[in-house]
Design a protein around this motif. Structure first.
Motif, PDB file in Angstrom:
ATOM      1  N   ALA A 186      30.151  44.701  74.115  1.00 28.20           N
ATOM      2  CA  ALA A 186      30.059  46.117  74.467  1.00 28.20           C
ATOM      3  C   ALA A 186      31.225  46.540  75.354  1.00 28.20           C
ATOM      4  CB  ALA A 186      28.733  46.387  75.171  1.00 28.20           C
ATOM      5  N   GLU A 187      31.629  45.647  76.243  1.00 28.03           N
ATOM      6  CA  GLU A 187      32.769  45.952  77.099  1.00 28.03           C
ATOM      7  C   GLU A 187      34.044  46.083  76.276  1.00 28.03           C
ATOM      8  OE1 GLU A 187      34.976  46.730  80.513  1.00 28.03           O
ATOM      9  OE2 GLU A 187      32.815  46.776  80.134  1.00 28.03           O
ATOM     10  N   THR A 188      34.179  45.224  75.266  1.00 24.88           N
ATOM     11  CA  THR A 188      35.342  45.323  74.377  1.00 24.88           C
ATOM     12  C   THR A 188      35.329  46.645  73.612  1.00 24.88           C
ATOM     13  OG1 THR A 188      35.402  42.913  74.120  1.00 24.88           O
ATOM     14  CG2 THR A 188      36.534  44.224  72.445  1.00 24.88           C
ATOM     15  N   ILE A 189      34.142  47.021  73.129  1.00 20.97           N
ATOM     16  CA  ILE A 189      34.023  48.297  72.411  1.00 20.97           C
ATOM     17  C   ILE A 189      34.365  49.460  73.337  1.00 20.97           C
ATOM     18  CG2 ILE A 189      32.384  49.849  71.291  1.00 20.97           C
ATOM     19  CD1 ILE A 189      30.924  47.379  70.254  1.00 20.97           C
ATOM     20  N   ARG A 190      33.904  49.377  74.576  1.00 23.68           N
ATOM     21  CA  ARG A 190      34.198  50.451  75.525  1.00 23.68           C
ATOM     22  C   ARG A 190      35.700  50.558  75.774  1.00 23.68           C
ATOM     23  NH1 ARG A 190      35.559  51.406  80.481  1.00 23.68           N
ATOM     24  NH2 ARG A 190      35.850  49.188  80.887  1.00 23.68           N
ATOM     25  N   ARG A 191      36.352  49.401  75.958  1.00 27.95           N
ATOM     26  CA  ARG A 191      37.802  49.431  76.173  1.00 27.95           C
ATOM     27  C   ARG A 191      38.521  49.984  74.944  1.00 27.95           C
ATOM     28  NH1 ARG A 191      37.051  44.245  78.659  1.00 27.95           N
ATOM     29  NH2 ARG A 191      37.725  43.266  76.713  1.00 27.95           N
ATOM     30  N   ASP A 192      38.044  49.559  73.762  1.00 27.38           N
ATOM     31  CA  ASP A 192      38.648  50.085  72.536  1.00 27.38           C
ATOM     32  C   ASP A 192      38.466  51.594  72.442  1.00 27.38           C
ATOM     33  OD1 ASP A 192      39.390  47.559  71.877  1.00 27.38           O
ATOM     34  OD2 ASP A 192      37.813  47.219  70.396  1.00 27.38           O
ATOM     35  N   PHE A 193      37.278  52.051  72.836  1.00 21.59           N
ATOM     36  CA  PHE A 193      37.017  53.490  72.782  1.00 21.59           C
ATOM     37  C   PHE A 193      37.952  54.256  73.708  1.00 21.59           C
ATOM     38  CE2 PHE A 193      34.745  56.807  75.222  1.00 21.59           C
ATOM     39  CZ  PHE A 193      34.829  57.816  74.287  1.00 21.59           C
ATOM     40  N   VAL A 194      38.077  53.761  74.953  1.00 18.08           N
ATOM     41  CA  VAL A 194      38.945  54.450  75.918  1.00 18.08           C
ATOM     42  C   VAL A 194      40.383  54.473  75.413  1.00 18.08           C
ATOM     43  CG1 VAL A 194      39.891  54.335  78.253  1.00 18.08           C
ATOM     44  CG2 VAL A 194      37.464  53.902  77.877  1.00 18.08           C
ATOM     45  N   GLU A 238      30.893  49.924  63.849  1.00 22.55           N
ATOM     46  CA  GLU A 238      30.853  50.037  65.296  1.00 22.55           C
ATOM     47  C   GLU A 238      31.469  51.362  65.725  1.00 22.55           C
ATOM     48  OE1 GLU A 238      32.810  46.794  67.123  1.00 22.55           O
ATOM     49  OE2 GLU A 238      31.433  45.268  66.341  1.00 22.55           O
ATOM     50  N   ARG A 239      30.948  51.872  66.802  1.00 23.28           N
ATOM     51  CA  ARG A 239      31.520  53.105  67.340  1.00 23.28           C
ATOM     52  C   ARG A 239      32.957  52.865  67.780  1.00 23.28           C
ATOM     53  NH1 ARG A 239      27.326  54.353  71.932  1.00 23.28           N
ATOM     54  NH2 ARG A 239      27.497  52.089  72.052  1.00 23.28           N
TER      55      ARG A 239
END
Length: 489
Positions: free
Chosen positions: A230-238, A404-405
């Motif tokens: 989830a942290e990786t996804i969040r970083r990717d999102f940002v 994935e989002r």
């Protein structure tokens, strides 16, 4: 009521002495009369009788004492082995044995209550330990496992029988963790290690506990794989949103500066620049709308209108809306549906949004001269929709992350979008009680997206059925703008 033991023994011996004294008196009296031989025999007989009575009384008392003490000894042995015991009953009362039995009964009752309390605590602790989501292992001074819970067995992929009593090095098989245990001190901070065949990211915390003279070490395992993901996804999102915001904003700034520098005086150039600025603003607006749309879907604030209808017809309408874009890119768009109606309980607007999104992606990633095929395959319980293209394909490691989002397969190509479209598709298909997945033989070999929808059921239990009118109005506006952008290319 019998007197105490000492009293009863005194009575026995008194009886014997009195008998002897009486016999001796008789002997002396009769001997005075000169009849010594006759009464000497009587004296001896009396002495024998008195001694017999005294010995009998003493033996009876001794037997009672021995029997009671023996019973107490046997019950004490059972109590020492942990067995429950019944209260001791003795034949006598208010003597030393009776007092000892009462004390023993009180001690046994107290000990039994303490044992039951300890057992209750043990059962509660075991239930808590097994119910924990985090893994726990307890090791002794020699670094052998004395306790392990179910979560630890799953994380370490071992069984309790093979773990209990084994060396912790054989169980964990990670030198960093074993090194911490050998130091026998609390960890300064969490240690992240990879454990198991699937290389789970596990956070390890070691806490020593003093138990009497022995030291136990409690090892806590927390599987943080999903948290790291989830942290990786969040970083990717940002990173992705920052890039998607920066690009149109930089273009807008450049266009405005160019107009300020004199391009505004040329009406043709000024109009072209204004059109480009409108395009950049629309892309920004689309990204914001997609973010809001996904947030509404995930928070359950979307209104679904499920009605029985022709699934094939609804899909056909969405495909026809995408045909102009496919023709502009010289891509053949093929629709294959059965001749008879395909009945299903659907939200036509949401299904339209799903198909438009998937066909748009297929057209966008298929080179000129390629083919995109949409096929409806009816079934008894589930209907399948397959959208296949001859485009750039997807690598095997990326296929599982497509929904994935904020995930985008290749950012280096500079393709527009935030990576939210497929996440929205997934949620809308789930709302229909179906599932969606992707397949690709590999890069350059195209991809196929599959949707499976139930033929006769409505939304899954727990799916939202209502929302605020303002949210629905925003959704309709977002759909119309998104479709306009897609159709206009």
């Amino acid at each position: 009521m019998l007197p105490p033991i000492r009293g009863r023994l005194a009575i026995a011996y008194g009886v014997m002495i009195l008998s002897a004294s009486a016999s001796l008196g008789v002997f002396l009296v009769e001997s005075g009369r000169g009849v010594f031989s006759q009464y000497a025999a009587a004296f001896l007989i009396a002495m024998a009788m008195a001694s017999g009575i005294a010995i009998g009384v003493a033996a009876r008392i001794s037997w009672q004492i021995t029997e009671s003490l023996g019973r107490l000894a046997r019950l004490a042995d059972r109590l020492a082995s942990g067995e429950p015991v019944e209260p001791v009953m003795v034949d006598s009362s208010h003597d030393e044995v009776s007092d000892l039995a009462d004390s023993f009964n009180a001690m046994a009752a107290t000990l039994q209550r303490k044992i039951e309390g300890i057992e209750e605590q043990r059962v509660e602790a075991a239930a808590i330990l097994d119910g924990m989501g985090d893994g726990v292992i307890i090791v002794d001074d020699s670094l052998h496992v004395v306790a392990v819970n179910r979560a630890a067995e799953q994380i370490l992929e071992v069984g309790e029988k093979e773990v209990r009593g084994a060396s912790v090095a054989e169980v964990i098989r990670h030198h960093d963790v074993v090194g911490l245990l050998e130091l026998k001190k609390q960890t300064d901070g969490p240690l992240i290690v990879e454990i198991g065949r699937d290389r789970h990211q596990v956070q390890v915390v070691v806490t020593p506990v003093q138990v009497g003279e022995a030291t136990r070490q409690i090892i806590l395992f927390q599987d943080v794989t999903e948290l790291r993901r989830a942290e990786t996804i969040r970083r990717d999102f940002v990173a992705n949103v920052s890039h998607e915001l920066r690009t149109p904003l930089a273009a807008l700034r450049l266009l405005v500066e160019t107009l300020e520098d004199g391009a505004l005086d040329d009406s043709t150039v000024a109009r072209d620049f204004l059109n480009r600025m409108h395009g950049e603003v629309d892309r920004l607006n689309q990204m914001v709308e997609e973010l809001l749309e996904l947030a509404r879907i995930e928070s359950g604030r979307v209104h679904y209108r499920f009605r029985r209808g022709n699934l094939a017809a609804a899909i056909g309408e969405a495909v026809e809306r995408m045909r102009p874009q496919a023709e502009r890119q010289n891509i053949e768009l093929i629709l294959t549906t059965p001749p008879e109606p395909v009945e299903a309980l659907i939200d036509a607007d949401r299904l339209h949004q799903v198909i438009v999104n998937l066909v748009h992606n297929a057209v966008k990633f298929t080179p000129s001269g390629g083919t995109v095929t949409v096929e409806v395959r009816p079934g008894n319980h589930y209907h399948e929709i397959a959208i296949a293209d001859t485009g750039i394909g997807v690598a095997a490691e990326a296929v599982t992350r497509l929904f994935e989002r904020f995930y985008k397969v290749d950012r280096s190509r500079g393709s527009p979008g935030t990576g939210l479209g497929l996440a929205i598709v997934k949620h809308l298909v789930l709302a229909h009680g179906g599932k969606v997945w992707a397949e690709s033989p590999g890069p350059g070999l195209g991809a196929t997206f599959h949707i499976e929808l139930p033929s006769g059921i409505g939304p899954r239990r727990g799916q939202p059925t209502a929302s605020e009118p303002l949210v629905e109005n925003l959704r309709s506006q977002a759909m119309s703008r998104n479709e306009r952008d897609i159709l206009e290319g």
